[in-house]
Design a protein around this motif. Sequence first.
Motif, PDB file in Angstrom:
ATOM      1  N   ASP A  40       0.859  -1.186   0.000  1.00  0.00           N
ATOM      2  CA  ASP A  40       0.000   0.000   0.000  1.00  0.00           C
ATOM      3  C   ASP A  40       0.899   1.241   0.000  1.00  0.00           C
ATOM      4  O   ASP A  40       1.556   1.544   0.995  1.00  0.00           O
ATOM      5  CB  ASP A  40      -0.901  -0.006   1.235  1.00  0.00           C
ATOM      6  N   MET A  41       0.926   1.961  -1.137  1.00  0.00           N
ATOM      7  CA  MET A  41       1.806   3.117  -1.269  1.00  0.00           C
ATOM      8  C   MET A  41       1.430   4.219  -0.286  1.00  0.00           C
ATOM      9  O   MET A  41       2.296   4.912   0.248  1.00  0.00           O
ATOM     10  CB  MET A  41       1.738   3.655  -2.712  1.00  0.00           C
ATOM     11  N   ASP A  42       0.138   4.375  -0.019  1.00  0.00           N
ATOM     12  CA  ASP A  42      -0.290   5.410   0.921  1.00  0.00           C
ATOM     13  C   ASP A  42       0.270   5.141   2.315  1.00  0.00           C
ATOM     14  O   ASP A  42       0.679   6.054   3.029  1.00  0.00           O
ATOM     15  CB  ASP A  42      -1.818   5.467   0.982  1.00  0.00           C
ATOM     16  N   VAL A  43       0.270   3.854   2.693  1.00  0.00           N
ATOM     17  CA  VAL A  43       0.821   3.482   4.000  1.00  0.00           C
ATOM     18  C   VAL A  43       2.323   3.776   4.043  1.00  0.00           C
ATOM     19  O   VAL A  43       2.846   4.267   5.045  1.00  0.00           O
ATOM     20  CB  VAL A  43       0.555   1.994   4.311  1.00  0.00           C
ATOM     21  N   ALA A  44       3.022   3.468   2.962  1.00  0.00           N
ATOM     22  CA  ALA A  44       4.464   3.708   2.902  1.00  0.00           C
ATOM     23  C   ALA A  44       4.768   5.191   3.060  1.00  0.00           C
ATOM     24  O   ALA A  44       5.666   5.589   3.813  1.00  0.00           O
ATOM     25  CB  ALA A  44       5.040   3.187   1.593  1.00  0.00           C
ATOM     26  N   ILE A  45       4.004   6.022   2.335  1.00  0.00           N
ATOM     27  CA  ILE A  45       4.203   7.471   2.421  1.00  0.00           C
ATOM     28  C   ILE A  45       3.907   7.973   3.833  1.00  0.00           C
ATOM     29  O   ILE A  45       4.632   8.796   4.389  1.00  0.00           O
ATOM     30  CB  ILE A  45       3.317   8.189   1.385  1.00  0.00           C
ATOM     31  N   LYS A  46       2.838   7.436   4.420  1.00  0.00           N
ATOM     32  CA  LYS A  46       2.468   7.824   5.775  1.00  0.00           C
ATOM     33  C   LYS A  46       3.562   7.462   6.779  1.00  0.00           C
ATOM     34  O   LYS A  46       3.879   8.234   7.699  1.00  0.00           O
ATOM     35  CB  LYS A  46       1.146   7.151   6.160  1.00  0.00           C
ATOM     36  N   ALA A  47       4.163   6.277   6.582  1.00  0.00           N
ATOM     37  CA  ALA A  47       5.230   5.822   7.474  1.00  0.00           C
ATOM     38  C   ALA A  47       6.449   6.735   7.386  1.00  0.00           C
ATOM     39  O   ALA A  47       7.040   7.111   8.403  1.00  0.00           O
ATOM     40  CB  ALA A  47       5.618   4.383   7.131  1.00  0.00           C
ATOM     41  N   LEU A  48       6.812   7.093   6.155  1.00  0.00           N
ATOM     42  CA  LEU A  48       7.983   7.955   5.980  1.00  0.00           C
ATOM     43  C   LEU A  48       7.732   9.348   6.540  1.00  0.00           C
ATOM     44  O   LEU A  48       8.620   9.974   7.120  1.00  0.00           O
ATOM     45  CB  LEU A  48       8.358   8.028   4.495  1.00  0.00           C
ATOM     46  N   ARG A  49       6.501   9.830   6.361  1.00  0.00           N
ATOM     47  CA  ARG A  49       6.165  11.154   6.922  1.00  0.00           C
ATOM     48  C   ARG A  49       6.155  11.134   8.449  1.00  0.00           C
ATOM     49  O   ARG A  49       6.419  12.143   9.101  1.00  0.00           O
ATOM     50  CB  ARG A  49       4.802  11.598   6.392  1.00  0.00           C
ATOM     51  N   ALA A  50       5.841   9.951   9.001  1.00  0.00           N
ATOM     52  CA  ALA A  50       5.805   9.822  10.463  1.00  0.00           C
ATOM     53  C   ALA A  50       7.210   9.830  11.058  1.00  0.00           C
ATOM     54  O   ALA A  50       7.360   9.950  12.272  1.00  0.00           O
ATOM     55  CB  ALA A  50       5.085   8.536  10.856  1.00  0.00           C
ATOM     56  N   GLY A  51       8.220   9.695  10.213  1.00  0.00           N
ATOM     57  CA  GLY A  51       9.593   9.755  10.720  1.00  0.00           C
ATOM     58  C   GLY A  51      10.389   8.493  10.517  1.00  0.00           C
ATOM     59  O   GLY A  51      11.474   8.341  11.085  1.00  0.00           O
ATOM     60  N   ALA A  52       9.888   7.554   9.725  1.00  0.00           N
ATOM     61  CA  ALA A  52      10.617   6.313   9.485  1.00  0.00           C
ATOM     62  C   ALA A  52      11.892   6.575   8.696  1.00  0.00           C
ATOM     63  O   ALA A  52      11.933   7.448   7.828  1.00  0.00           O
ATOM     64  CB  ALA A  52       9.734   5.332   8.719  1.00  0.00           C
ATOM     65  N   SER A  53      12.939   5.815   9.002  1.00  0.00           N
ATOM     66  CA  SER A  53      14.185   5.924   8.254  1.00  0.00           C
ATOM     67  C   SER A  53      14.097   5.140   6.951  1.00  0.00           C
ATOM     68  O   SER A  53      14.762   5.475   5.974  1.00  0.00           O
ATOM     69  CB  SER A  53      15.352   5.396   9.100  1.00  0.00           C
ATOM     70  N   ASP A  54      13.280   4.069   6.956  1.00  0.00           N
ATOM     71  CA  ASP A  54      13.135   3.253   5.748  1.00  0.00           C
ATOM     72  C   ASP A  54      11.824   2.460   5.842  1.00  0.00           C
ATOM     73  O   ASP A  54      11.219   2.356   6.913  1.00  0.00           O
ATOM     74  CB  ASP A  54      14.317   2.293   5.603  1.00  0.00           C
ATOM     75  N   PHE A  55      11.417   1.912   4.699  1.00  0.00           N
ATOM     76  CA  PHE A  55      10.165   1.159   4.618  1.00  0.00           C
ATOM     77  C   PHE A  55      10.441  -0.063   3.754  1.00  0.00           C
ATOM     78  O   PHE A  55      10.861   0.064   2.602  1.00  0.00           O
ATOM     79  CB  PHE A  55       9.088   2.043   3.980  1.00  0.00           C
ATOM     80  N   ILE A  56      10.226  -1.287   4.306  1.00  0.00           N
ATOM     81  CA  ILE A  56      10.571  -2.526   3.602  1.00  0.00           C
ATOM     82  C   ILE A  56       9.339  -3.422   3.465  1.00  0.00           C
ATOM     83  O   ILE A  56       8.610  -3.644   4.441  1.00  0.00           O
ATOM     84  CB  ILE A  56      11.699  -3.277   4.336  1.00  0.00           C
ATOM     85  N   MET A  57       9.137  -3.928   2.256  1.00  0.00           N
ATOM     86  CA  MET A  57       8.000  -4.807   1.988  1.00  0.00           C
ATOM     87  C   MET A  57       8.367  -6.260   2.313  1.00  0.00           C
ATOM     88  O   MET A  57       9.468  -6.719   2.032  1.00  0.00           O
ATOM     89  CB  MET A  57       7.597  -4.719   0.517  1.00  0.00           C
TER      90      MET A  57
END
Length: 460
Positions: free
Chosen positions: A97-114
Amino acid sequence: MNNNESNSKPLPTAVSVLIVDDEPGMRSFLKKALSKKFALVEIASTIAEAEKLRSRGHFDLLIVDIRLPDRSGIEWHEALNEKERRSDIIFMTGYADMDVAIKALRAGASDFIMKPFHLEQMMTSVDRCIERRLLKRENFMLRRELSSGHSTTMIGNSDAMMEVKQVIERVAPTNAVVLIEGESGTGKELVARQLHQLSGRTGPFVPVNCGAIAPELLGSELFGHTAGAFTGAKGNREGLFNFATGGTIFLDEIGEMPMKMQTALLRVLEQKAIRPVGSEKEVAIDVRVVAATNRKLSEEVAEGNFRSDLYYRLNVLNILIPPLRTRPEDVIELTHHFTWQLARELGVKEVVWSHEDLLVLQQHEWPGNIRELRNMIERCILLGKPPAEYWKKSQETEVVTQAGYPLSWPLKEVEKQHVMSVVDAHNGNKSAAARDLGVSRKTLDRKYKEWFEIESDKED
């Protein structure tokens, strides 16, 4: 694998990682892989469990599944928003879910892995995060070093100093503990810095004055603490041993260390691991320890003031710094060095001292050693008086200053003379003098600047 290969195996990096995932297989898989590289790896299946672990100790990196039983990882506000306890975060999810990925990065995540992912992909992301974390630590220590203004130049070509330099060159490449002994002001920290510089260690040099930190806070300063470990400990905090990862920690005035802390330090030296105050977990470290003292530790051991087992553990390699009075031939070289250095710091033309000035300096006993000499040169430059003239005036007014100041002196002159006398009594340590005078260090620096500008105006 032979014994030599086993002994040379590097310690895990002094980094702590927390894995939060409700899948037991994923937790086990990641813990096994990361434990090979990092000193502390913990696991949790829910955010509630993770928060309990975070309350006991700091974590440099959080690896978090977004979908958890009790709360979404993106809604883990405690981890995302608290500046004092901020960690790098890598989010994982099995839902594309791209929206979730964007939300995670905006929340302050350093990276996002599927999910599913290859281990190499995760390790690359982890390495990037840890490199940033270690770089922050190094930058913190570099800023601290630059603000201290310390030099690493060793001045002196007397036989005694040449012997010290030879010992430094021999022991620097080893990882052995070193004990530096010498009177106050002989340059023990400079020797420690030289040891670090020649050691080839890539981490920072971290100096700690054990006598300048309140005994009840020394453990927290060295090893860090967890939230709630003691009154006022609102968040987790890393200790100076953490900041010294891969480098050298210099424990100055080790003879001032309280007995309780001596026991803790002995354990660190033997186990090569630290335990933050309030934590139940130990973290492996890769830090070289160099200690220094102006006391005779063997006498302190005999009097019961210092642990004998710690003394023998520290005294693996010993470097004795000779006092300045035993090497008058070094006074000339040190004088030229300090004159050049201070002229640049003060923004004035470099002074050339006469033969009489240098002779006077060589004949002095220098009870405060190199620190006293540097302070003397600074005062002569500020007052515009060469050492021979300054010393003559000091001797003429010695009796007067003991009984009081001449009645003809204006108040400003009395203040200046008194302030400089107190600074002299502290061997040039202006911070210590400011405390005795009941003023701030900034006030003292301002007054020195005013007096110097007045002297400059008179010369013009």
